[in-house]
Design a protein around this motif. Structure first.
Motif, PDB file in Angstrom:
ATOM      1  N   LYS A   1      19.419  11.456 122.637  1.00 55.04           N
ATOM      2  CA  LYS A   1      19.268  12.595 123.549  1.00 55.04           C
ATOM      3  C   LYS A   1      20.407  13.599 123.361  1.00 55.04           C
ATOM      4  CE  LYS A   1      17.351  13.521 127.947  1.00 55.04           C
ATOM      5  NZ  LYS A   1      15.982  13.627 127.533  1.00 55.04           N
ATOM      6  N   ASP A   2      21.653  13.083 123.204  1.00 57.76           N
ATOM      7  CA  ASP A   2      22.794  13.967 122.948  1.00 57.76           C
ATOM      8  C   ASP A   2      22.605  14.741 121.643  1.00 57.76           C
ATOM      9  OD1 ASP A   2      24.065  13.102 125.274  1.00 57.76           O
ATOM     10  OD2 ASP A   2      25.215  11.562 124.217  1.00 57.76           O
ATOM     11  N   ILE A   3      22.111  14.053 120.616  1.00 54.16           N
ATOM     12  CA  ILE A   3      21.890  14.689 119.313  1.00 54.16           C
ATOM     13  C   ILE A   3      20.813  15.766 119.430  1.00 54.16           C
ATOM     14  CG2 ILE A   3      21.107  14.307 116.943  1.00 54.16           C
ATOM     15  CD1 ILE A   3      22.391  11.503 117.167  1.00 54.16           C
ATOM     16  N   GLN A   4      19.729  15.445 120.149  1.00 52.25           N
ATOM     17  CA  GLN A   4      18.659  16.426 120.321  1.00 52.25           C
ATOM     18  C   GLN A   4      19.169  17.665 121.067  1.00 52.25           C
ATOM     19  OE1 GLN A   4      15.796  13.951 122.290  1.00 52.25           O
ATOM     20  NE2 GLN A   4      14.812  13.333 120.374  1.00 52.25           N
ATOM     21  N   ASN A   5      19.974  17.456 122.105  1.00 50.39           N
ATOM     22  CA  ASN A   5      20.542  18.592 122.841  1.00 50.39           C
ATOM     23  C   ASN A   5      21.445  19.429 121.949  1.00 50.39           C
ATOM     24  OD1 ASN A   5      19.229  17.974 125.243  1.00 50.39           O
ATOM     25  ND2 ASN A   5      20.889  16.693 125.981  1.00 50.39           N
ATOM     26  N   LEU A   6      22.216  18.766 121.093  1.00 53.25           N
ATOM     27  CA  LEU A   6      23.095  19.472 120.169  1.00 53.25           C
ATOM     28  C   LEU A   6      22.268  20.307 119.179  1.00 53.25           C
ATOM     29  CD1 LEU A   6      25.969  19.980 119.155  1.00 53.25           C
ATOM     30  CD2 LEU A   6      25.744  17.931 117.740  1.00 53.25           C
TER      31      LEU A   6
ATOM     32  N   SER B   1      24.664  28.582 111.130  1.00 50.22           N
ATOM     33  CA  SER B   1      23.999  28.020 109.959  1.00 50.22           C
ATOM     34  C   SER B   1      24.397  26.566 109.711  1.00 50.22           C
ATOM     35  CB  SER B   1      24.308  28.855 108.718  1.00 50.22           C
ATOM     36  OG  SER B   1      25.701  28.840 108.474  1.00 50.22           O
ATOM     37  N   GLU B   2      25.572  26.163 110.178  1.00 53.65           N
ATOM     38  CA  GLU B   2      25.999  24.773 109.992  1.00 53.65           C
ATOM     39  C   GLU B   2      27.016  24.401 111.064  1.00 53.65           C
ATOM     40  OE1 GLU B   2      26.689  22.950 106.034  1.00 53.65           O
ATOM     41  OE2 GLU B   2      28.728  22.675 106.751  1.00 53.65           O
ATOM     42  N   VAL B   3      26.858  23.181 111.599  1.00 56.24           N
ATOM     43  CA  VAL B   3      27.791  22.651 112.591  1.00 56.24           C
ATOM     44  C   VAL B   3      28.120  21.226 112.198  1.00 56.24           C
ATOM     45  CG1 VAL B   3      28.094  21.970 114.996  1.00 56.24           C
ATOM     46  CG2 VAL B   3      26.919  24.089 114.460  1.00 56.24           C
ATOM     47  N   LYS B   4      29.405  20.888 112.223  1.00 54.89           N
ATOM     48  CA  LYS B   4      29.837  19.520 111.947  1.00 54.89           C
ATOM     49  C   LYS B   4      30.533  18.985 113.189  1.00 54.89           C
ATOM     50  CE  LYS B   4      30.351  20.054 107.003  1.00 54.89           C
ATOM     51  NZ  LYS B   4      31.167  19.802 105.833  1.00 54.89           N
ATOM     52  N   LEU B   5      30.175  17.754 113.564  1.00 52.75           N
ATOM     53  CA  LEU B   5      30.767  17.091 114.720  1.00 52.75           C
ATOM     54  C   LEU B   5      31.211  15.713 114.275  1.00 52.75           C
ATOM     55  CD1 LEU B   5      31.308  16.862 117.812  1.00 52.75           C
ATOM     56  CD2 LEU B   5      29.016  15.916 117.982  1.00 52.75           C
ATOM     57  N   GLU B   6      32.456  15.379 114.551  1.00 51.11           N
ATOM     58  CA  GLU B   6      32.975  14.083 114.136  1.00 51.11           C
ATOM     59  C   GLU B   6      33.686  13.442 115.316  1.00 51.11           C
ATOM     60  OE1 GLU B   6      35.654  12.345 110.474  1.00 51.11           O
ATOM     61  OE2 GLU B   6      34.763  14.335 110.315  1.00 51.11           O
ATOM     62  N   THR B   7      33.256  12.219 115.662  1.00 53.42           N
ATOM     63  CA  THR B   7      33.912  11.444 116.705  1.00 53.42           C
ATOM     64  C   THR B   7      34.458  10.182 116.061  1.00 53.42           C
ATOM     65  OG1 THR B   7      31.897  10.244 117.310  1.00 53.42           O
ATOM     66  CG2 THR B   7      32.314  12.323 118.463  1.00 53.42           C
ATOM     67  N   GLU B   8      34.968   9.262 116.884  1.00 50.90           N
ATOM     68  CA  GLU B   8      35.525   8.018 116.337  1.00 50.90           C
ATOM     69  C   GLU B   8      34.512   7.227 115.528  1.00 50.90           C
ATOM     70  OE1 GLU B   8      37.110   5.656 119.484  1.00 50.90           O
ATOM     71  OE2 GLU B   8      38.526   7.183 120.112  1.00 50.90           O
ATOM     72  N   ASP B   9      33.274   7.177 116.002  1.00 49.00           N
ATOM     73  CA  ASP B   9      32.293   6.304 115.370  1.00 49.00           C
ATOM     74  C   ASP B   9      31.144   7.018 114.656  1.00 49.00           C
ATOM     75  OD1 ASP B   9      31.408   7.266 117.781  1.00 49.00           O
ATOM     76  OD2 ASP B   9      30.340   5.453 118.348  1.00 49.00           O
ATOM     77  N   VAL B  10      31.023   8.333 114.800  1.00 43.25           N
ATOM     78  CA  VAL B  10      29.884   9.042 114.227  1.00 43.25           C
ATOM     79  C   VAL B  10      30.324  10.380 113.645  1.00 43.25           C
ATOM     80  CG1 VAL B  10      27.690  10.144 114.785  1.00 43.25           C
ATOM     81  CG2 VAL B  10      28.267   7.995 115.856  1.00 43.25           C
ATOM     82  N   LYS B  11      29.703  10.738 112.531  1.00 45.79           N
ATOM     83  CA  LYS B  11      29.910  12.056 111.931  1.00 45.79           C
ATOM     84  C   LYS B  11      28.525  12.684 111.795  1.00 45.79           C
ATOM     85  CE  LYS B  11      31.410  14.233 107.652  1.00 45.79           C
ATOM     86  NZ  LYS B  11      31.863  13.985 106.287  1.00 45.79           N
ATOM     87  N   ILE B  12      28.332  13.858 112.378  1.00 49.13           N
ATOM     88  CA  ILE B  12      27.035  14.528 112.352  1.00 49.13           C
ATOM     89  C   ILE B  12      27.203  15.909 111.738  1.00 49.13           C
ATOM     90  CG2 ILE B  12      25.175  15.499 113.751  1.00 49.13           C
ATOM     91  CD1 ILE B  12      25.710  13.358 115.800  1.00 49.13           C
ATOM     92  N   THR B  13      26.301  16.236 110.815  1.00 46.16           N
ATOM     93  CA  THR B  13      26.250  17.573 110.240  1.00 46.16           C
ATOM     94  C   THR B  13      24.869  18.131 110.515  1.00 46.16           C
ATOM     95  OG1 THR B  13      27.757  16.907 108.474  1.00 46.16           O
ATOM     96  CG2 THR B  13      26.492  18.925 108.134  1.00 46.16           C
ATOM     97  N   ILE B  14      24.800  19.309 111.118  1.00 47.14           N
ATOM     98  CA  ILE B  14      23.529  19.971 111.392  1.00 47.14           C
ATOM     99  C   ILE B  14      23.521  21.268 110.607  1.00 47.14           C
ATOM    100  CG2 ILE B  14      22.034  21.001 113.139  1.00 47.14           C
ATOM    101  CD1 ILE B  14      23.382  19.168 115.190  1.00 47.14           C
ATOM    102  N   ARG B  15      22.532  21.400 109.703  1.00 49.36           N
ATOM    103  CA  ARG B  15      22.405  22.609 108.896  1.00 49.36           C
ATOM    104  C   ARG B  15      21.066  23.254 109.229  1.00 49.36           C
ATOM    105  NH1 ARG B  15      23.393  19.041 104.384  1.00 49.36           N
ATOM    106  NH2 ARG B  15      25.613  18.748 104.289  1.00 49.36           N
ATOM    107  N   THR B  16      21.074  24.532 109.462  1.00 53.63           N
ATOM    108  CA  THR B  16      19.826  25.255 109.661  1.00 53.63           C
ATOM    109  C   THR B  16      19.678  26.245 108.534  1.00 53.63           C
ATOM    110  OG1 THR B  16      20.890  26.894 111.069  1.00 53.63           O
ATOM    111  CG2 THR B  16      19.863  25.036 112.175  1.00 53.63           C
ATOM    112  N   GLY B  17      18.521  26.220 107.920  1.00 51.17           N
ATOM    113  CA  GLY B  17      18.213  27.174 106.861  1.00 51.17           C
ATOM    114  C   GLY B  17      16.943  27.868 107.260  1.00 51.17           C
ATOM    115  N   SER B  18      16.935  29.179 107.274  1.00 51.85           N
ATOM    116  CA  SER B  18      15.727  29.875 107.734  1.00 51.85           C
ATOM    117  C   SER B  18      15.035  30.562 106.579  1.00 51.85           C
ATOM    118  CB  SER B  18      16.077  30.885 108.826  1.00 51.85           C
ATOM    119  OG  SER B  18      16.995  31.832 108.338  1.00 51.85           O
ATOM    120  N   ASP B  19      13.707  30.509 106.650  1.00 57.28           N
ATOM    121  CA  ASP B  19      12.907  31.317 105.738  1.00 57.28           C
ATOM    122  C   ASP B  19      12.185  32.346 106.593  1.00 57.28           C
ATOM    123  OD1 ASP B  19      10.974  29.856 107.012  1.00 57.28           O
ATOM    124  OD2 ASP B  19      10.293  28.761 105.237  1.00 57.28           O
TER     125      ASP B  19
END
Length: 163
Positions: A4-9, A19-37
């Motif tokens: 749910k936290d990931i979906q909200n992010l 276009s890109e967001v990186k989030l890093e915590t103690e136990d998880v590293k998340i990269t969200i990239r959006t590419g638009s056409d």
């Protein structure tokens, strides 16, 4: 961090226009990239455990597994024949696609050598296409899921021989 936290992010990033967001915590590293056409925006999410994966028992046959809160990781299989193989599991619930598009070849075949970071498949969840990358290097021994089939969280997808 739960789903749910990931979906909200993801929703927040999509609305922000980044276009890109990186989030890093103690136990998880998340990269969200959006590419638009011209027609729509596609978001790719990659969730990588930062700490070394903990060995988990995997079912001998590919079966849906009840959802849990920990991110999926590669874990050794328990079957005697498969004890030397590493199981790549689904990090999310969705529909698995082995090809980037219907007219393209599959990402990986049985017998193919892969390295860490290679894309193995795509899982679509809520109209988001998530590239599933290998966390290990080795050779694909078995594909446990058919193309365009639904997958559960933590469901085994591929067997990899790390030797």
């Amino acid at each position: 961090m739960d789903l749910k936290d990931i979906q909200n992010l993801i929703k927040f990033v999509a609305k922000s226009g980044a276009s890109e967001v990186k989030l890093e915590t103690e136990d998880v590293k998340i990269t969200i990239r959006t590419g638009s056409d011209d027609k729509e925006t596609t978001t790719y999410v990659q969730q990588i455990p930062v700490n070394a994966p903990v060995a988990q028992a995997a079912p001998a046959v590919a079966q849906p597994v009840a959802p849990a809160q920990a991110p999926a990781a590669a874990a050794p299989a328990t079957n005697a024949d498969d004890s030397k193989y590493i199981t790549i599991k689904s990090p999310i619930i969705g529909t698995l696609y082995r090809k980037p598009s219907p007219d393209k070849p599959v990402f990986v075949e049985v017998g193919q050598t892969i390295k860490e970071g290679d894309v193995l498949c795509i899982i679509e969840a809520m109209k988001l296409f998530n590239e599933i990358e290998s966390e290990v290097s080795g050779k694909i021994v078995k594909v446990l899921v058919d193309d365009s089939s639904p997958v559960e969280f933590d469901q085994p997808l591929f067997l990899v021989d790390p030797s």
